[in-house]
Scaffold this motif. Sequence first.
Motif, PDB file in Angstrom:
ATOM      1  N   LYS A  64       0.801  -1.222   0.000  1.00  0.00           N
ATOM      2  CA  LYS A  64       0.000   0.000   0.000  1.00  0.00           C
ATOM      3  C   LYS A  64       0.835   1.275   0.000  1.00  0.00           C
ATOM      4  CE  LYS A  64      -4.014  -2.069   2.277  1.00  0.00           C
ATOM      5  NZ  LYS A  64      -4.921  -2.011   3.458  1.00  0.00           N
ATOM      6  N   GLY A  65       2.147   1.146   0.205  1.00  0.00           N
ATOM      7  CA  GLY A  65       2.976   2.339   0.189  1.00  0.00           C
ATOM      8  C   GLY A  65       4.248   2.175   0.988  1.00  0.00           C
ATOM      9  N   LYS A  66       5.050   3.241   0.996  1.00  0.00           N
ATOM     10  CA  LYS A  66       6.303   3.221   1.743  1.00  0.00           C
ATOM     11  C   LYS A  66       6.034   3.213   3.243  1.00  0.00           C
ATOM     12  CE  LYS A  66       8.942   5.681  -1.820  1.00  0.00           C
ATOM     13  NZ  LYS A  66       9.759   6.885  -2.116  1.00  0.00           N
TER      14      LYS A  66
ATOM     15  N   ASP B  75       4.580   6.285   4.706  1.00  0.00           N
ATOM     16  CA  ASP B  75       3.248   6.700   4.268  1.00  0.00           C
ATOM     17  C   ASP B  75       2.202   6.171   5.237  1.00  0.00           C
ATOM     18  OD1 ASP B  75       0.911   7.339   3.022  1.00  0.00           O
ATOM     19  OD2 ASP B  75       1.300   6.214   1.177  1.00  0.00           O
TER      20      ASP B  75
ATOM     21  N   ASN C 264      -0.875   6.138   5.085  1.00  0.00           N
ATOM     22  CA  ASN C 264      -1.987   5.459   4.414  1.00  0.00           C
ATOM     23  C   ASN C 264      -1.686   3.985   4.128  1.00  0.00           C
ATOM     24  OD1 ASN C 264      -3.816   7.703   4.188  1.00  0.00           O
ATOM     25  ND2 ASN C 264      -2.419   8.548   2.654  1.00  0.00           N
ATOM     26  N   ALA C 265      -0.450   3.573   4.359  1.00  0.00           N
ATOM     27  CA  ALA C 265      -0.079   2.173   4.184  1.00  0.00           C
ATOM     28  C   ALA C 265      -0.330   1.358   5.455  1.00  0.00           C
ATOM     29  CB  ALA C 265       1.397   2.063   3.775  1.00  0.00           C
TER      30      ALA C 265
END
Length: 294
Positions: free
Chosen positions: A172-174, A177, A179-180
């Motif tokens: 979902k992201g780094k 992040d 939002n991950a």
Amino acid sequence: MNIKMMDIVGRRSYNCDILFRVIDIQTLNGQKFVILYGEDIRLMADAPYDDLVVINPNVRSKIVQEYKTLEEQSFRLFAQEVDLLKQRQDYEATGGYVQPANYFQMPGRVLHLDGDPDYLQKCMTLYEKIGIPVYGIHCNEKEMPNKIGGLIDQYRPDILVITGHDAYSKSKGKITDINAYRHSKHFVQTVKEARRKIPHLDQLVIFAGACQSHFESLIHAGANFASSPSRINIHALDPVYIVAKISFTPFMESINVWDVLRNTLTGEKGLGGIETKGVLRTGMPYNPVQEEES
């Protein structure tokens, strides 16, 4: 193998390294997958139905006993520390044991919001064992930001615990992040709402986070202590040991962060924080007659 709600399972792809409780079974694009809560750690995960295996009761008992041994060891260390704190306070309150011990103490009141009702009950049992005044509330992580303001007004806590389940998903992201992460953003929003009510870090001490939570965002939002600096899993009871140390430390004293972390089950890789004052208050005279009447 038929997997049902509330079964205790492991993931074959991870060599069944963690015990999970099945909380939901869903079908997406014709494929069944399962939502999982860690049985002893505050991790939320999902897995393909076919990747799961129901854990043999004998294997489960062995793993549970290992966790129980760690919990008992952590509690013994904490109990020794509390006993030393009380001895020192006795010495100071009695002028070196010259005067009678005619005083009373008020540990910090805790408001504990937990996204998992089973973990909340485990924590409440430990709070009671330690002797900390606490209000425990089961609340879905997504609902916490909207409810925290009213709960602070209602219970007026000295210490706030915001926890439940979380997890970082690389897909979902780094790792930077937010939002991950499953629920880190909800924990962050809840901390911010609490700080709108009580901005001062020593008027309301906040612990926030769960397994693999975005530690830096939680601290910057206003938490005194949070998880997880190294994005590792934390034990279900770790928040209790953090706030217990704060609750029993006199409000005129600052708490060394390492002193808070050393008796947790996870340690500094999973938990961290900033220098914070204790919240214990001592008063006198102690009147046992009033206590009996109340």
